[in-house]
Design a protein around this motif. Structure first.
Motif, PDB file in Angstrom:
ATOM      1  N   ASP A 298     -14.637  -8.297   0.502  1.00 54.02           N
ATOM      2  CA  ASP A 298     -13.813  -8.245  -0.639  1.00 54.02           C
ATOM      3  C   ASP A 298     -12.280  -8.307  -0.376  1.00 54.02           C
ATOM      4  OD1 ASP A 298     -15.912  -8.168  -2.332  1.00 54.02           O
ATOM      5  OD2 ASP A 298     -15.723  -6.175  -2.750  1.00 54.02           O
TER       6      ASP A 298
ATOM      7  N   GLU B 196     -11.296 -10.344 -10.514  1.00 51.35           N
ATOM      8  CA  GLU B 196     -12.224  -9.438  -9.416  1.00 51.35           C
ATOM      9  C   GLU B 196     -12.422  -8.113 -10.091  1.00 51.35           C
ATOM     10  OE1 GLU B 196     -13.493 -10.075  -6.361  1.00 51.35           O
ATOM     11  OE2 GLU B 196     -12.544 -12.092  -6.208  1.00 51.35           O
TER      12      GLU B 196
ATOM     13  N   ILE C  50      -6.528  -1.078  -5.791  1.00 48.14           N
ATOM     14  CA  ILE C  50      -7.663  -0.536  -5.719  1.00 48.14           C
ATOM     15  C   ILE C  50      -7.344   0.739  -4.525  1.00 48.14           C
ATOM     16  CG2 ILE C  50      -8.184  -1.955  -3.683  1.00 48.14           C
ATOM     17  CD1 ILE C  50     -11.168  -1.561  -4.130  1.00 48.14           C
ATOM     18  N   THR C  51      -8.165   1.879  -4.718  1.00 54.74           N
ATOM     19  CA  THR C  51      -7.727   3.020  -3.845  1.00 54.74           C
ATOM     20  C   THR C  51      -9.020   3.083  -2.844  1.00 54.74           C
ATOM     21  OG1 THR C  51      -6.497   4.077  -5.382  1.00 54.74           O
ATOM     22  CG2 THR C  51      -7.256   5.407  -3.385  1.00 54.74           C
ATOM     23  N   TYR C  52      -8.485   3.301  -1.327  1.00 57.95           N
ATOM     24  CA  TYR C  52      -9.378   3.512  -0.373  1.00 57.95           C
ATOM     25  C   TYR C  52      -9.242   4.780   0.134  1.00 57.95           C
ATOM     26  CZ  TYR C  52      -9.721  -1.878  -0.491  1.00 57.95           C
ATOM     27  OH  TYR C  52      -9.836  -2.752  -0.820  1.00 57.95           O
TER      28      TYR C  52
ATOM     29  N   TYR D  34       0.846  -1.236  -0.018  1.00 61.32           N
ATOM     30  CA  TYR D  34      -0.081   0.035  -0.115  1.00 61.32           C
ATOM     31  C   TYR D  34       0.853   1.196  -0.202  1.00 61.32           C
ATOM     32  CZ  TYR D  34       0.873  -0.324   5.103  1.00 61.32           C
ATOM     33  OH  TYR D  34       1.278  -0.594   6.258  1.00 61.32           O
TER      34      TYR D  34
ATOM     35  N   TYR E  67      -9.441 -10.712  -1.500  1.00 62.84           N
ATOM     36  CA  TYR E  67      -8.329 -10.538  -2.343  1.00 62.84           C
ATOM     37  C   TYR E  67      -7.049 -10.706  -1.659  1.00 62.84           C
ATOM     38  CZ  TYR E  67     -11.320  -6.964  -4.301  1.00 62.84           C
ATOM     39  OH  TYR E  67     -12.429  -5.956  -4.800  1.00 62.84           O
TER      40      TYR E  67
ATOM     41  N   GLY F 255     -13.503  -5.530  -8.888  1.00 57.88           N
ATOM     42  CA  GLY F 255     -13.343  -4.402  -7.881  1.00 57.88           C
ATOM     43  C   GLY F 255     -11.716  -3.783  -7.941  1.00 57.88           C
ATOM     44  N   LEU F 256     -10.815  -4.562  -8.952  1.00 55.75           N
ATOM     45  CA  LEU F 256      -9.369  -4.049  -8.911  1.00 55.75           C
ATOM     46  C   LEU F 256      -9.213  -3.768 -10.291  1.00 55.75           C
ATOM     47  CD1 LEU F 256      -7.966  -7.206  -7.119  1.00 55.75           C
ATOM     48  CD2 LEU F 256      -8.399  -5.105  -6.129  1.00 55.75           C
ATOM     49  N   LEU F 257      -8.536  -2.694 -10.454  1.00 58.96           N
ATOM     50  CA  LEU F 257      -8.169  -2.281 -11.689  1.00 58.96           C
ATOM     51  C   LEU F 257      -6.837  -2.501 -12.254  1.00 58.96           C
ATOM     52  CD1 LEU F 257      -9.439   1.496 -11.295  1.00 58.96           C
ATOM     53  CD2 LEU F 257     -10.633  -0.584 -12.386  1.00 58.96           C
TER      54      LEU F 257
ATOM     55  N   LYS G  76      -3.327   3.822  -1.815  1.00 60.77           N
ATOM     56  CA  LYS G  76      -3.433   2.713  -3.122  1.00 60.77           C
ATOM     57  C   LYS G  76      -2.948   1.481  -2.657  1.00 60.77           C
ATOM     58  CE  LYS G  76      -3.009   6.502  -6.663  1.00 60.77           C
ATOM     59  NZ  LYS G  76      -2.280   6.952  -7.671  1.00 60.77           N
TER      60      LYS G  76
END
Length: 121
Positions: free
Chosen positions: A99, A73, A87-89, A54, A103, A75-77, A62
């Motif tokens: 999720d 998945e 993915i970004t939180y 991260y 992952y 949800g993942l780019l 990120k």
């Protein structure tokens, strides 16, 4: 003090709750992993192969899964030319924990050994 702990403590105060949450989740999901700051960000390794990391950014945290494109998945780019996805939180409440844990499980099951890829080129 571990370099990852120093990184976490020095992160943007806005992102710190997300970073602390991710750090705990990563440790729980990957208990045999080692971790260190690598290329400027915390990265978790299984048998010396990077699997997840991260990075503190202006617009959130990120998360990068080195083999994430192979998780299939939505949800993942995809990121870059290899197998990474992320993915970004921006806040802890926005993290779908189910999720994230899936992952992380996949990151320990689907592992591209980039050392092998480099030696083949």
């Amino acid at each position: 003090m571990n370099d990852v702990v120093k990184y976490n403590e020095g992160s943007d105060p806005t992102n710190r709750p997300v970073i602390d949450f991710l750090f705990e989740e990563f440790q729980q999901a990957l208990p045999t992993a080692t971790f260190k700051v690598w290329h400027g960000a915390p990265v978790f390794f299984l048998e010396d192969i990077p699997v997840v990391g991260y990075q503190d950014h202006k617009h959130g945290v990120k998360v990068l899964f080195w083999s994430g494109k192979d998780f299939s998945e939505p949800g993942l780019l995809g990121i870059g030319k290899h197998r990474a996805a992320g993915i970004t939180y921006t806040e802890v409440d926005a993290i779908n924990v189910e999720d994230l844990r899936r992952y992380l499980r996949l990151s320990s099951e689907i592992i591209w050994d980039y050392r092998q890829l480099r030696s083949q080129n």
